[in-house]
Design an enzyme around this catalytic site. Structure first.
Site, PDB file in Angstrom:
ATOM      1  N   LEU A   1       0.833  -1.210   0.000  1.00 56.89           N
ATOM      2  CA  LEU A   1       0.000   0.000   0.000  1.00 56.89           C
ATOM      3  C   LEU A   1       0.863   1.254   0.000  1.00 56.89           C
ATOM      4  O   LEU A   1       0.704   2.132  -0.859  1.00 56.89           O
ATOM      5  CB  LEU A   1      -0.926  -0.016   1.221  1.00 56.89           C
ATOM      6  CG  LEU A   1      -1.845   1.196   1.382  1.00 56.89           C
ATOM      7  CD1 LEU A   1      -2.738   1.401   0.169  1.00 56.89           C
ATOM      8  CD2 LEU A   1      -2.687   1.047   2.655  1.00 56.89           C
ATOM      9  N   TYR A   2       1.769   1.338   0.935  1.00 58.72           N
ATOM     10  CA  TYR A   2       2.641   2.511   1.035  1.00 58.72           C
ATOM     11  C   TYR A   2       3.510   2.648  -0.208  1.00 58.72           C
ATOM     12  O   TYR A   2       3.580   3.720  -0.831  1.00 58.72           O
ATOM     13  CB  TYR A   2       3.509   2.392   2.289  1.00 58.72           C
ATOM     14  CG  TYR A   2       4.571   3.447   2.417  1.00 58.72           C
ATOM     15  CD1 TYR A   2       4.256   4.800   2.342  1.00 58.72           C
ATOM     16  CD2 TYR A   2       5.908   3.095   2.636  1.00 58.72           C
ATOM     17  CE1 TYR A   2       5.247   5.771   2.479  1.00 58.72           C
ATOM     18  CE2 TYR A   2       6.890   4.047   2.783  1.00 58.72           C
ATOM     19  CZ  TYR A   2       6.557   5.382   2.703  1.00 58.72           C
ATOM     20  OH  TYR A   2       7.536   6.347   2.835  1.00 58.72           O
ATOM     21  N   GLY A   3       4.173   1.578  -0.601  1.00 57.35           N
ATOM     22  CA  GLY A   3       5.078   1.634  -1.741  1.00 57.35           C
ATOM     23  C   GLY A   3       4.370   2.001  -3.027  1.00 57.35           C
ATOM     24  O   GLY A   3       4.882   2.785  -3.836  1.00 57.35           O
TER      25      GLY A   3
ATOM     26  N   SER B   1       1.644   3.795  -3.365  1.00 54.96           N
ATOM     27  CA  SER B   1       1.253   5.207  -3.350  1.00 54.96           C
ATOM     28  C   SER B   1       2.442   6.095  -3.717  1.00 54.96           C
ATOM     29  O   SER B   1       2.297   7.076  -4.460  1.00 54.96           O
ATOM     30  CB  SER B   1       0.689   5.592  -1.980  1.00 54.96           C
ATOM     31  OG  SER B   1       1.695   5.656  -0.984  1.00 54.96           O
ATOM     32  N   LYS B   2       3.603   5.745  -3.225  1.00 51.99           N
ATOM     33  CA  LYS B   2       4.788   6.543  -3.533  1.00 51.99           C
ATOM     34  C   LYS B   2       5.307   6.274  -4.944  1.00 51.99           C
ATOM     35  O   LYS B   2       5.935   7.145  -5.558  1.00 51.99           O
ATOM     36  CB  LYS B   2       5.877   6.288  -2.493  1.00 51.99           C
ATOM     37  CG  LYS B   2       5.557   6.873  -1.124  1.00 51.99           C
ATOM     38  CD  LYS B   2       5.412   8.378  -1.180  1.00 51.99           C
ATOM     39  CE  LYS B   2       5.300   8.992   0.201  1.00 51.99           C
ATOM     40  NZ  LYS B   2       5.260  10.473   0.156  1.00 51.99           N
TER      41      LYS B   2
END
Length: 248
Positions: free
Chosen positions: A155-157, A159-160
């Site tokens: 999820l985090y990766g 988005s970035k």
């Protein structure tokens, strides 16, 4: 002390702690009028006070970057306060580490709202003004896990990773009109936000040639480089500040 940014204003989102705080201080030391954006007035006032005590210029703008309206409102208030925004640092973000099958739609929407939607509409609001003047800088803060897969960071990766592509697209869109758009990609960094990771942060950092976590100040120095004319021929670049992790 040099004053490469004297007469220029810089809006730093997530500027009340960690990398954002260090960036606000670094840009103020270069002479910029720093607009510190964040959710916590107490921490925001502390950053502003630290800058002013050193003779710098800073103001706090309270914001909760959940949607387009919040982003556009922040941009408008920044322009009203400083006259214009010369440097935008899209630093605000959240980084929950969780398995894909444990992620709720609420989690998903919250991460993409702050990590992708907020910078998108800040740029939509501020980049046209920069382009009309023929001058401006945008620096996005991404992460090394936008460049390779790691369990628990989908999820985090992802988005970035969107921000990495946006950096390149915005460089193509606004670069010909004098706006430089670049990004920094931090690796493991010791901040209050990563303190909860405990020894896991050191384990993550041990895979890189540097063999240690970085500091917020080290990332801020890279952001400051991209914010100044020292990087005048740099467009659409992703600058890793990860202790060499991306190289191995």
């Amino acid at each position: 002390m040099t004053f490469e940014l004297t007469g220029r204003s810089a809006l730093v989102t997530g500027g009340t702690s960690g990398i954002g705080r260090a960036t606000a201080l670094a840009l103020a030391n270069l002479g910029a009028h720093v607009l510190v954006a964040g959710r916590d007035p107490r921490r925001g006032d502390e950053v502003v006070r630290a800058i002013r005590e050193k003779g710098g210029k800073a103001d706090f703008l309270a914001t909760d970057l959940r949607d387009e309206d919040a982003a556009r409102s922040l941009a408008a208030r920044a322009r009203e306060l400083a006259g214009r925004v010369d440097v935008l640092v899209n630093n605000a973000g959240i980084y929950p580490f969780m398995a894909t099958d444990e992620t709720s739609e609420i989690d998903f929407d919250a991460v993409y709202a702050l990590n992708v939607k907020a910078p998108y509409f800040l740029v939509a609001e501020l980049a046209p003004d920069m382009a009309a003047r023929g001058d401006g800088v945008i620096v996005n803060v991404t992460t090394m896990v936008a460049e390779f897969g790691m369990s628990g960071m989908a999820l985090y990766g992802s988005s970035k990773a969107a921000v990495v592509l946006l950096t390149k697209a915005w460089a193509a869109e606004y670069g010909p009109r004098g706006v430089r758009v670049n990004a920094v990609s931090p690796g493991p960094v010791q901040t209050a936000g990563t303190a909860a990771m405990g020894d896991d942060l050191d384990v993550l950092a041990s895979a890189a040639p540097a063999g240690r976590p970085g500091s917020a100040d080290e990332v801020a120095e890279a952001i400051a480089f991209l914010a100044t004319d020292r990087s005048s021929f740099v467009h659409g670049a992703l600058l890793p500040v990860d202790g060499g992790r991306i190289a191995v």
